[in-house]
Write an enzyme that holds these catalytic residues in place. Structure first.
Site, PDB file in Angstrom:
ATOM      1  N   ASN B  39       0.844  -1.190   0.000  1.00 24.43           N
ATOM      2  CA  ASN B  39       0.000   0.000   0.000  1.00 24.43           C
ATOM      3  C   ASN B  39       0.887   1.250   0.000  1.00 24.43           C
ATOM      4  OD1 ASN B  39      -1.583   2.256   1.207  1.00 24.43           O
ATOM      5  ND2 ASN B  39      -3.189   0.708   1.283  1.00 24.43           N
ATOM      6  N   HIS B  50      -3.320   0.580  -3.632  1.00 20.92           N
ATOM      7  CA  HIS B  50      -3.432  -0.452  -2.618  1.00 20.92           C
ATOM      8  C   HIS B  50      -2.357  -1.497  -2.916  1.00 20.92           C
ATOM      9  CE1 HIS B  50      -7.831   0.038  -0.929  1.00 20.92           C
ATOM     10  NE2 HIS B  50      -7.072   1.086  -0.672  1.00 20.92           N
ATOM     11  N   GLU B  52      -2.371  -4.664  -3.603  1.00 15.19           N
ATOM     12  CA  GLU B  52      -2.581  -5.554  -4.750  1.00 15.19           C
ATOM     13  C   GLU B  52      -2.427  -4.789  -6.066  1.00 15.19           C
ATOM     14  OE1 GLU B  52      -4.539  -4.944  -2.178  1.00 15.19           O
ATOM     15  OE2 GLU B  52      -5.612  -6.727  -1.471  1.00 15.19           O
ATOM     16  N   SER B  77      -7.829  -9.174   3.146  1.00 18.05           N
ATOM     17  CA  SER B  77      -8.920  -9.426   2.197  1.00 18.05           C
ATOM     18  C   SER B  77      -9.047  -8.262   1.218  1.00 18.05           C
ATOM     19  CB  SER B  77     -10.223  -9.596   2.994  1.00 18.05           C
ATOM     20  OG  SER B  77     -11.318  -9.825   2.144  1.00 18.05           O
ATOM     21  N   CYS B  79     -10.164  -5.357  -1.149  1.00 17.90           N
ATOM     22  CA  CYS B  79     -11.327  -4.449  -1.212  1.00 17.90           C
ATOM     23  C   CYS B  79     -12.009  -4.559  -2.583  1.00 17.90           C
ATOM     24  CB  CYS B  79     -10.856  -3.012  -0.976  1.00 17.90           C
ATOM     25  SG  CYS B  79     -10.072  -2.274  -2.429  1.00 17.90           S
ATOM     26  N   CYS B  82      -9.465  -3.789  -5.523  1.00 14.91           N
ATOM     27  CA  CYS B  82      -8.449  -4.815  -5.783  1.00 14.91           C
ATOM     28  C   CYS B  82      -9.094  -6.131  -6.226  1.00 14.91           C
ATOM     29  CB  CYS B  82      -7.595  -5.000  -4.538  1.00 14.91           C
ATOM     30  SG  CYS B  82      -6.725  -3.484  -4.069  1.00 14.91           S
ATOM     31  N   ASP B 142      -8.454   4.947   3.696  1.00 12.98           N
ATOM     32  CA  ASP B 142      -8.024   3.906   2.756  1.00 12.98           C
ATOM     33  C   ASP B 142      -9.163   3.010   2.306  1.00 12.98           C
ATOM     34  OD1 ASP B 142      -5.566   3.032   1.443  1.00 12.98           O
ATOM     35  OD2 ASP B 142      -5.949   1.118   2.415  1.00 12.98           O
TER      36      ASP B 142
END
Lengths: 149, 149
Positions: B39, B50, B52, B77, B79, B82, B142
């Site tokens: 991130n 982010h 990912e 996990s 979002c 992503c 975020d």
């Protein structure tokens, strides 16, 4: 035509002049453009800078209160990634130039409470049809499709 | 522990050392890491990086055939954004460090055919709990939440 969609088309046209994929986007809050962007796969070698992502990045770090008043314009129906970005930030409204040449997960996005307006703008359709005919492999790469067209 | 999840945790730890949000990610194809990221909201002032997304960007422009063999690892996990990126590129498998401190649209992603594995890793949980307790406003920003925690 909606003046903000016209600005998104200007971004797409600039992308085309740069040899890129002609998709553009603007983010509007309280009647002002706070971010603008275009697909930068070719220009920046980017896998994540779709037009809407580039636009959100250029708008900078905003608060949830700001996103809650925002309208995202895109010349093309947002893909899974760009739709997801709008959902993450709870952007309540998306204005889409066209969804004939490509359609993202519009039903799902609507089911999450987002107001989608499809303009069916002929210039947006024309730009994409021309691009897809000329650069099928590049287009398939951009939407995660197998094959060179 | 899975060696690739461990590498994602290393990215998260590096992010924490930089003053950033401690979430990390790696992309694996044929048993090799082809991209890694963390991130970068704080470090780059980014609204879209982010972990990912940063990982996918750092992996570069890949073909659909390459994504079809890929596994995306994330310490948290994914979002909506992503998850959407993984759906765009039809990444078939995501390994998730934990989903206790935040849970993205896992049911929807599974309904689209993606194999999600939740590791429930205590180190991933510990990092996020500490970060959220220390920086609630940054965390809310975020994930698009209103409020300063």
């Amino acid at each position: 035509m909606d003046a903000f969609l016209k600005e998104a088309i200007r971004e797409a046209e600039q992308g085309a002049r740069e040899g890129g994929i002609p998709i553009g986007s603007v983010l509007v809050i309280d009647g002002e453009i706070v971010g603008r962007g275009r697909n930068r796969r070719v220009q920046d070698g980017s896998a994540i800078r779709h037009a809407e992502m580039d636009c959100l990045e250029n708008a900078g770090r905003l608060t949830a209160d700001q996103y809650a008043k925002a309208i995202l314009y895109s010349t093309l129906s947002p893909c899974d990634m760009c739709s997801g970005a709008a959902l993450l930030y709870r952007i309540p409204k998306i204005v889409i130039g066209e969804n004939l040449t490509f359609q993202g997960p519009e039903s799902y996005v609507r089911s999450r409470g987002v107001d989608l307006t499809i303009v069916d703008d002929p210039e947006c359709v024309r730009m994409m049809r021309q691009f897809i005919a000329n650069r099928p492999a590049l287009w398939n790469e951009d939407i995660g499709e197998v094959g060179d067209g």
